[in-house]
Scaffold this active site. Structure first.
Site, short mmCIF file in Angstrom:
data_model
loop_
_atom_site.label_atom_id
_atom_site.label_comp_id
_atom_site.label_asym_id
_atom_site.label_seq_id
_atom_site.Cartn_x
_atom_site.Cartn_y
_atom_site.Cartn_z
N GLY A 122 20.96 10.58 6.54
CA GLY A 122 20.17 11.78 6.78
C GLY A 122 21.02 13.04 6.70
O GLY A 122 20.49 14.14 6.51
N HIS A 154 -1.23 7.67 -1.47
CA HIS A 154 0.23 7.87 -1.37
C HIS A 154 0.59 8.87 -0.26
O HIS A 154 -0.04 9.91 -0.15
CB HIS A 154 0.69 8.40 -2.73
CG HIS A 154 2.15 8.42 -2.92
ND1 HIS A 154 2.86 9.59 -3.06
CD2 HIS A 154 3.06 7.42 -3.02
CE1 HIS A 154 4.14 9.31 -3.24
NE2 HIS A 154 4.29 7.99 -3.23
N MET A 212 14.52 5.14 2.68
CA MET A 212 14.87 4.61 1.34
C MET A 212 13.79 3.70 0.77
O MET A 212 13.12 2.97 1.50
CB MET A 212 16.16 3.81 1.45
CG MET A 212 16.05 2.71 2.48
SD MET A 212 17.52 1.71 2.59
CE MET A 212 16.79 0.11 2.88
N LYS A 269 18.35 -10.20 -0.17
CA LYS A 269 18.19 -9.51 1.13
C LYS A 269 17.20 -8.35 0.99
O LYS A 269 16.31 -8.17 1.82
CB LYS A 269 19.54 -8.99 1.63
CG LYS A 269 20.56 -10.09 1.85
CD LYS A 269 21.88 -9.50 2.29
CE LYS A 269 22.96 -10.56 2.32
NZ LYS A 269 24.25 -10.00 2.71
N SER A 303 3.62 0.32 -1.91
CA SER A 303 3.64 1.14 -3.10
C SER A 303 3.29 0.23 -4.29
O SER A 303 3.23 -0.99 -4.13
CB SER A 303 5.02 1.78 -3.16
OG SER A 303 5.51 1.94 -4.39
#
Ligand code: NAI
Length: 349
Positions: free
Chosen positions: A306, A116, A175, A224, A140
């Site tokens: 950000g 990770h 994200m 999407k 992930s």
């Protein structure tokens, strides 16, 4: 409680180092985790230390990996991580990509067989700080239903983009490709609260508002987000010859085995596409124009991606980073780990 960032980084480094990771790698883990906490992304900060410490102590992260970087073409390369800690590997691969993009304008660098790597903003920021545009994405563990499916196949497969501006502030969109992080479901469980029916599904693939019935998360924006999540897996997994989709290892399944995860960085040097200063100035202009947009009801102003993290960083720099008391106590203690994570069902805890 509030903790100064220097102190937090030192505590994290010491714990990870004492768990068995060499000092150079532990330093980078601490830097990436402190970066996340400083930006208010606590899900990827100090709260992860005990899990990493347990995995390192049990042999599931290689403490002294044989790292090999191979330049595979004028603008491409692959870093073999040999089971090493993801934060260090992704940082090193980004350094190689930046070097290459300085010379030839673009670079695509993959990382193979890492664990990770934490918050991706760290890596795209490396490039933005060198006035380059960057993308990074990684695999992930499978806990997300594909659009139309009733059982998990993909991970929360995050993607991050960064663009520098002439003001020195970077645009960073970073994200997961899921509506919500798993941590938010855990939070609802701990408070015995229901969740919106748009976050997750139960064992039948039906939307659920009961956090205890969650058996998978859902992609952002239906088909999407599902497509985006899939392409993250294609680029950071299949392209690099790694396990993909449901074959990606689970975070808590076997803490004695290396995870074999992949990550891909893409770096673009604006100098090769026009006048760099004009590019930087126009990014700044975009930010300024967005700030001037009339806010919608319920909003103070429009922010750029950000910016919420930059605002939180400024506050935390001044007043110290907000850290949960239990996590701080663990970091300060002599305990390496409490056997909390091994062989856990990702949805059971
Ligand atoms: P998030 O939901 O906290 O933020 C997503 C993005 O939206 C950010 O770039 C943020 O700046 C932007 N944003 C939020 N509010 C905004 C506003 N009002 N105006 C403009 N922009 C706004 O992020 P999420 O999805 O919870 O991910 C958190 C972290 O988890 C990321 O750092 C990600 O890389 C990391 N992650 C890492 C994984 C791994 O396996 N390494 C897996 C999944 C996530």
């Amino acid at each position: 409680m509030r903790v100064d960032k220097v102190k937090l980084k030192e505590l994290i480094k010491n714990k990870i180092n004492r768990a068995g990771l060499n000092e150079e790698h532990a330093e980078v883990v601490a830097d990436v985790l402190t970066h996340a906490d400083l930006r208010g992304i606590h899900s990827h900060g100090a709260m992860r230390v005990e899990y990493y410490a347990e995995r390192i102590a049990k042999g599931g992260i290689n403490p002294n990996p044989n790292i090999k970087f191979e330049k595979t073409g004028p603008a491409s390369g692959v870093l073999e991580a040999d089971g090493g800690v993801g934060h260090y590997m992704a940082k090193k691969a980004m350094e190689e990509a930046i070097k290459m993009a300085k010379e030839v304008g673009v670079a695509v660098v993959g990382v193979k067989n890492m664990s990770h790597s934490g918050a991706l903003s760290y890596f795209v920021q490396q490039a933005a700080n060198e006035q380059m545009v960057a993308l990074s994405m990684c695999q992930s563990d499978p806990m997300v239903v594909p659009f139309g499916g009733a059982e998990p196949y993909y991970g929360t497969n995050p993607i991050a983009f960064a663009a520098p501006s002439s003001s020195g502030d970077n645009i960073i969109i970073d994200m997961a490709t899921t509506v919500q992080a798993w941590g938010k479901v855990l939070h609802a469980r701990s408070k015995n609260e229901s969740i919106p029916d748009t976050w997750a599904v139960d064992e039948n693939g039906e939307p659920t508002t009961d956090p205890f019935k969650v058996k998978a998360l859902v992609p952002i924006a239906g088909p999407k987000g599902y497509g985006l999540m899939m392409m993250v897996d294609v680029l950071s997994g299949i392209l690099l010859g790694l396990p993909f989709g449901k074959h990606v290892s689970s975070m808590y399944e076997d803490l004695t085995a290396y995870r074999k995860l992949g990550q891909l960085h893409i770096v673009i040097n604006p100098e090769f596409f026009g006048d760099k200063q004009v590019f930087l100035d126009k990014v700044t202009q975009t930010i300024e124009e967005l700030h001037e947009i009339k806010p919608a009801k319920g909003f103070d102003r429009v922010m750029y991606p950000g910016e919420p993290e930059i605002l939180r960083s400024k506050a935390y720099e001044k007043d110290g980073i907000e850290i949960v008391d239990d996590i701080y106590e663990y970091l300060e203690s002599d305990v390496i780990h409490n056997n909390n994570y091994d062989n856990k069902d990702p949805f059971a805890k």
